[in-house]
Write a protein that holds these residues in place. Sequence first.
Motif, PDB file in Angstrom:
ATOM      1  N   GLY A   1       0.805  -1.214   0.000  1.00 28.77           N
ATOM      2  CA  GLY A   1       0.000   0.000   0.000  1.00 28.77           C
ATOM      3  C   GLY A   1       0.838   1.264   0.000  1.00 28.77           C
ATOM      4  O   GLY A   1       0.343   2.336   0.296  1.00 28.77           O
ATOM      5  N   GLU A   2       2.126   1.144  -0.335  1.00 22.75           N
ATOM      6  CA  GLU A   2       3.029   2.283  -0.316  1.00 22.75           C
ATOM      7  C   GLU A   2       3.228   2.857  -1.721  1.00 22.75           C
ATOM      8  O   GLU A   2       3.422   2.126  -2.682  1.00 22.75           O
ATOM      9  N   LEU A   3       3.205   4.166  -1.796  1.00 19.79           N
ATOM     10  CA  LEU A   3       3.572   4.903  -3.005  1.00 19.79           C
ATOM     11  C   LEU A   3       4.754   5.774  -2.597  1.00 19.79           C
ATOM     12  O   LEU A   3       4.588   6.863  -2.045  1.00 19.79           O
ATOM     13  N   ARG A   4       5.954   5.257  -2.791  1.00 20.42           N
ATOM     14  CA  ARG A   4       7.169   5.968  -2.392  1.00 20.42           C
ATOM     15  C   ARG A   4       7.579   6.905  -3.513  1.00 20.42           C
ATOM     16  O   ARG A   4       7.965   6.458  -4.578  1.00 20.42           O
ATOM     17  N   LEU A   5       7.511   8.205  -3.236  1.00 18.32           N
ATOM     18  CA  LEU A   5       7.891   9.188  -4.239  1.00 18.32           C
ATOM     19  C   LEU A   5       9.358   9.573  -4.118  1.00 18.32           C
ATOM     20  O   LEU A   5      10.028   9.795  -5.116  1.00 18.32           O
TER      21      LEU A   5
ATOM     22  N   TRP B   1      12.081   7.445   3.582  1.00 18.27           N
ATOM     23  CA  TRP B   1      11.285   7.695   2.382  1.00 18.27           C
ATOM     24  C   TRP B   1      10.065   8.537   2.724  1.00 18.27           C
ATOM     25  O   TRP B   1       9.660   8.638   3.886  1.00 18.27           O
ATOM     26  N   SER B   2       9.482   9.139   1.673  1.00 17.14           N
ATOM     27  CA  SER B   2       8.239   9.884   1.838  1.00 17.14           C
ATOM     28  C   SER B   2       7.346   9.597   0.638  1.00 17.14           C
ATOM     29  O   SER B   2       7.807   9.240  -0.435  1.00 17.14           O
ATOM     30  N   GLY B   3       6.073   9.754   0.861  1.00 17.80           N
ATOM     31  CA  GLY B   3       5.098   9.501  -0.188  1.00 17.80           C
ATOM     32  C   GLY B   3       3.722   9.325   0.419  1.00 17.80           C
ATOM     33  O   GLY B   3       3.309  10.095   1.292  1.00 17.80           O
ATOM     34  N   TYR B   4       3.033   8.266  -0.027  1.00 24.53           N
ATOM     35  CA  TYR B   4       1.666   8.023   0.418  1.00 24.53           C
ATOM     36  C   TYR B   4       1.477   6.561   0.770  1.00 24.53           C
ATOM     37  O   TYR B   4       2.174   5.679   0.270  1.00 24.53           O
ATOM     38  N   LEU B   5       0.513   6.332   1.649  1.00 22.67           N
ATOM     39  CA  LEU B   5       0.142   5.000   2.083  1.00 22.67           C
ATOM     40  C   LEU B   5      -1.369   4.901   1.960  1.00 22.67           C
ATOM     41  O   LEU B   5      -2.084   5.854   2.270  1.00 22.67           O
TER      42      LEU B   5
ATOM     43  N   TRP C   1       8.890   8.578   6.600  1.00 24.26           N
ATOM     44  CA  TRP C   1       9.522   7.640   7.520  1.00 24.26           C
ATOM     45  C   TRP C   1      11.022   7.860   7.509  1.00 24.26           C
ATOM     46  O   TRP C   1      11.634   8.013   6.459  1.00 24.26           O
ATOM     47  N   HIS C   2      11.626   7.901   8.705  1.00 27.88           N
ATOM     48  CA  HIS C   2      13.068   8.093   8.830  1.00 27.88           C
ATOM     49  C   HIS C   2      13.635   6.945   9.650  1.00 27.88           C
ATOM     50  O   HIS C   2      13.061   6.561  10.670  1.00 27.88           O
ATOM     51  N   ARG C   3      14.762   6.414   9.207  1.00 35.94           N
ATOM     52  CA  ARG C   3      15.375   5.245   9.854  1.00 35.94           C
ATOM     53  C   ARG C   3      15.675   5.462  11.332  1.00 35.94           C
ATOM     54  O   ARG C   3      15.597   4.540  12.122  1.00 35.94           O
TER      55      ARG C   3
ATOM     56  N   GLU D   1      16.950  14.959  -7.925  1.00 35.26           N
ATOM     57  CA  GLU D   1      18.064  15.723  -7.370  1.00 35.26           C
ATOM     58  C   GLU D   1      18.188  15.552  -5.863  1.00 35.26           C
ATOM     59  O   GLU D   1      19.258  15.712  -5.310  1.00 35.26           O
ATOM     60  N   ALA D   2      17.105  15.243  -5.181  1.00 33.30           N
ATOM     61  CA  ALA D   2      17.145  15.030  -3.740  1.00 33.30           C
ATOM     62  C   ALA D   2      16.739  13.592  -3.470  1.00 33.30           C
ATOM     63  O   ALA D   2      15.585  13.230  -3.586  1.00 33.30           O
ATOM     64  N   GLY D   3      17.707  12.773  -3.162  1.00 34.72           N
ATOM     65  CA  GLY D   3      17.403  11.368  -2.947  1.00 34.72           C
ATOM     66  C   GLY D   3      17.117  10.671  -4.257  1.00 34.72           C
ATOM     67  O   GLY D   3      17.604  11.068  -5.300  1.00 34.72           O
TER      68      GLY D   3
END
Length: 109
Positions: A39-43, A50-54, A65-67, A98-100
């Motif tokens: 269910g993850e959409l990692r942008l 990572w960031s995005g949508y769930l 989410w940050h480690r 450019e970022a990640g």
Amino acid sequence: MSGRHGKRRTRVDVDLDENEATVEVVKRRQVTDLFDENGELRLWQDAAGWSGYLVEDGDFFEVNWHRQSEGWIKFDVVDAETVVESVRDHIKDPAAGEAGVFVRRCSPP
């Protein structure tokens, strides 16, 4: 995520007075499987997280989410239109990557 090649449209404007032609080529491509099996959409993703949508039970959440943190840094309910606009903006972003790492194969051609 997979993609399919689609139709190509070409528009040509010719200006003999200026001794030039302008060509616009539009290629349509379908991007499928935006959300993965979790269910993850990692942008955006890098070594730190990572960031995005769930999507869970039909509800959408903007997430980050940050480690090194315990749990989500961000976990906000959003509507479907917010997700749609975010995907559109992300695909159109000429600086994507450019970022990640721009993931889910949504990056501009």
